[in-house]
Design a protein around this motif. Structure first.
Motif, PDB file in Angstrom:
ATOM      1  N   UNK A  32       0.830  -1.205   0.000  1.00 14.60           N
ATOM      2  CA  UNK A  32       0.000   0.000   0.000  1.00 14.60           C
ATOM      3  C   UNK A  32       0.869   1.260   0.000  1.00 14.60           C
ATOM      4  N   UNK A  33       1.905   1.261   0.806  1.00 13.54           N
ATOM      5  CA  UNK A  33       2.791   2.423   0.872  1.00 13.54           C
ATOM      6  C   UNK A  33       3.581   2.577  -0.430  1.00 13.54           C
ATOM      7  N   UNK A  34       4.032   1.462  -1.005  1.00  9.69           N
ATOM      8  CA  UNK A  34       4.753   1.510  -2.267  1.00  9.69           C
ATOM      9  C   UNK A  34       3.833   2.035  -3.377  1.00  9.69           C
ATOM     10  N   UNK A  35       2.601   1.553  -3.424  1.00 10.36           N
ATOM     11  CA  UNK A  35       1.626   2.009  -4.414  1.00 10.36           C
ATOM     12  C   UNK A  35       1.360   3.502  -4.241  1.00 10.36           C
ATOM     13  N   UNK A  36       1.260   3.954  -2.997  1.00 12.82           N
ATOM     14  CA  UNK A  36       1.020   5.366  -2.725  1.00 12.82           C
ATOM     15  C   UNK A  36       2.191   6.220  -3.218  1.00 12.82           C
ATOM     16  N   UNK A  37       3.416   5.754  -3.015  1.00  9.79           N
ATOM     17  CA  UNK A  37       4.598   6.489  -3.479  1.00  9.79           C
ATOM     18  C   UNK A  37       4.572   6.633  -4.987  1.00  9.79           C
ATOM     19  N   UNK A  38       4.275   5.550  -5.671  1.00 11.42           N
ATOM     20  CA  UNK A  38       4.234   5.579  -7.131  1.00 11.42           C
ATOM     21  C   UNK A  38       3.151   6.532  -7.620  1.00 11.42           C
TER      22      UNK A  38
ATOM     23  N   UNK B 238       4.284  14.551 -13.349  1.00 12.25           N
ATOM     24  CA  UNK B 238       3.645  14.131 -14.588  1.00 12.25           C
ATOM     25  C   UNK B 238       4.141  14.866 -15.826  1.00 12.25           C
ATOM     26  N   UNK B 239       4.428  16.141 -15.748  1.00 13.44           N
ATOM     27  CA  UNK B 239       4.924  16.867 -16.916  1.00 13.44           C
ATOM     28  C   UNK B 239       6.342  16.409 -17.250  1.00 13.44           C
ATOM     29  N   UNK B 240       7.158  16.184 -16.233  1.00 11.71           N
ATOM     30  CA  UNK B 240       8.500  15.651 -16.471  1.00 11.71           C
ATOM     31  C   UNK B 240       8.410  14.270 -17.117  1.00 11.71           C
ATOM     32  N   UNK B 241       7.493  13.440 -16.625  1.00 12.43           N
ATOM     33  CA  UNK B 241       7.336  12.104 -17.186  1.00 12.43           C
ATOM     34  C   UNK B 241       6.875  12.160 -18.639  1.00 12.43           C
TER      35      UNK B 241
ATOM     36  N   UNK C  89       8.563  -1.602 -28.251  1.00 12.27           N
ATOM     37  CA  UNK C  89       9.656  -1.073 -27.435  1.00 12.27           C
ATOM     38  C   UNK C  89       9.542   0.440 -27.298  1.00 12.27           C
ATOM     39  N   UNK C  90       9.137   1.106 -28.372  1.00  7.89           N
ATOM     40  CA  UNK C  90       9.006   2.565 -28.317  1.00  7.89           C
ATOM     41  C   UNK C  90       7.903   2.998 -27.365  1.00  7.89           C
ATOM     42  N   UNK C  91       7.000   2.110 -27.035  1.00  7.49           N
ATOM     43  CA  UNK C  91       5.955   2.401 -26.042  1.00  7.49           C
ATOM     44  C   UNK C  91       6.380   1.898 -24.669  1.00  7.49           C
ATOM     45  N   UNK C  92       6.951   0.707 -24.619  1.00  4.32           N
ATOM     46  CA  UNK C  92       7.295   0.093 -23.335  1.00  4.32           C
ATOM     47  C   UNK C  92       8.478   0.777 -22.652  1.00  4.32           C
ATOM     48  N   UNK C  93       9.464   1.243 -23.413  1.00  9.16           N
ATOM     49  CA  UNK C  93      10.628   1.886 -22.815  1.00  9.16           C
ATOM     50  C   UNK C  93      10.256   3.142 -22.029  1.00  9.16           C
ATOM     51  N   UNK C  94       9.467   4.059 -22.591  1.00  5.51           N
ATOM     52  CA  UNK C  94       9.068   5.222 -21.791  1.00  5.51           C
ATOM     53  C   UNK C  94       8.266   4.853 -20.547  1.00  5.51           C
ATOM     54  N   UNK C  95       7.381   3.882 -20.676  1.00  5.92           N
ATOM     55  CA  UNK C  95       6.590   3.455 -19.518  1.00  5.92           C
ATOM     56  C   UNK C  95       7.501   2.877 -18.438  1.00  5.92           C
ATOM     57  N   UNK C  96       8.480   2.083 -18.843  1.00  4.74           N
ATOM     58  CA  UNK C  96       9.424   1.508 -17.893  1.00  4.74           C
ATOM     59  C   UNK C  96      10.229   2.598 -17.180  1.00  4.74           C
ATOM     60  N   UNK C  97      10.740   3.568 -17.936  1.00  2.72           N
ATOM     61  CA  UNK C  97      11.512   4.656 -17.332  1.00  2.72           C
ATOM     62  C   UNK C  97      10.678   5.442 -16.324  1.00  2.72           C
TER      63      UNK C  97
ATOM     64  N   UNK D  11       7.943   4.430 -14.670  1.00  2.00           N
ATOM     65  CA  UNK D  11       7.621   3.607 -13.500  1.00  2.00           C
ATOM     66  C   UNK D  11       8.837   3.387 -12.604  1.00  2.00           C
ATOM     67  N   UNK D  12      10.019   3.247 -13.192  1.00  2.00           N
ATOM     68  CA  UNK D  12      11.226   3.106 -12.370  1.00  2.00           C
ATOM     69  C   UNK D  12      11.472   4.368 -11.540  1.00  2.00           C
ATOM     70  N   UNK D  13      11.349   5.525 -12.162  1.00  2.00           N
ATOM     71  CA  UNK D  13      11.556   6.770 -11.422  1.00  2.00           C
ATOM     72  C   UNK D  13      10.487   6.931 -10.353  1.00  2.00           C
ATOM     73  N   UNK D  14       9.237   6.692 -10.705  1.00  2.00           N
ATOM     74  CA  UNK D  14       8.142   6.856  -9.736  1.00  2.00           C
ATOM     75  C   UNK D  14       8.268   5.879  -8.572  1.00  2.00           C
ATOM     76  N   UNK D  15       8.843   4.732  -8.814  1.00  2.00           N
ATOM     77  CA  UNK D  15       8.993   3.733  -7.755  1.00  2.00           C
ATOM     78  C   UNK D  15      10.136   4.081  -6.811  1.00  2.00           C
TER      79      UNK D  15
END
Length: 179
Positions: A33-39, A47-50, A127-135, A137-141
């Motif tokens: 729950x806390x990890x989900x809240x952080x993300x 969001x604008x940076x992302x 990959x052009x869609x998954x790579x940005x999503x991965x980046x 989510x990694x930062x948000x996590x």
């Protein structure tokens, strides 16, 4: 200005986003729950940076593999449109299959061959869609929240501001009210 107007969150400075004042640490994986809240809170705050990071990552893939990305996009979009058409016109498709079985078999073989031949292009597009999503989510996590992050997210939670990420998260059924 009404509280229902959609506003783009401000761009957070690069120092806060990545460098000196940014604090990164792995989340506590035991406390989901806390990890989900952080993300969720980081997704809202940065969001604008992302959006900029996702656009830059997509452009990088497009720059290095332009033809494959475009071919993959056309094939994925075309497949999606065919699927939607078939699912909405089942009766007409069933009649066509019954009246022209040889043409249907030829079409299936041709489309499977096309997909197999262009599988690399489809993978580059994905990959052009998954790579940005991965980046993102990694930062948000791993990005630890700061005081400004908490205050800004409180303002959105009580309805003073509505942002695109808030609308998306609400549509996905994610609660962002717990701090």
């Amino acid at each position: 200005m009404t509280s229902n107007e959609l506003q783009l969150a401000p761009f957070r400075n690069i120092d806060d986003f990545l460098f000196a004042s940014a604090r990164f640490a792995p989340p506590n994986y035991q406390d989901k729950e806390r990890m989900n809240n952080r993300i969720l809170q980081n997704l809202l705050y940065y969001q604008t940076n992302y959006l900029c990071v996702a656009f830059a990552a997509f452009c990088c893939v497009l720059y290095f593999q332009p033809l494959e990305t475009l071919i993959g996009a056309v094939l994925v979009l075309g497949s999606s449109l065919v699927f939607i058409y078939v699912s909405e016109n089942r009766h007409n498709v069933g009649v066509f299959k019954r009246d022209h079985p040889n043409l249907v078999v030829f079409g299936v073989i041709l489309s499977c061959s096309l997909v197999m031949y262009t599988l690399g292009s489809i993978m580059v597009f994905l990959l052009s869609i998954a790579l940005p999503v991965l980046l993102v989510l990694l930062h948000a996590t791993f990005r630890m929240r700061n005081f400004r992050n908490k205050v800004q997210n409180k303002a959105e939670a009580i309805g003073l501001k509505t942002t695109p990420m808030g609308v998306i998260l609400k549509a996905l059924g994610q609660e962002t009210l717990s701090f």
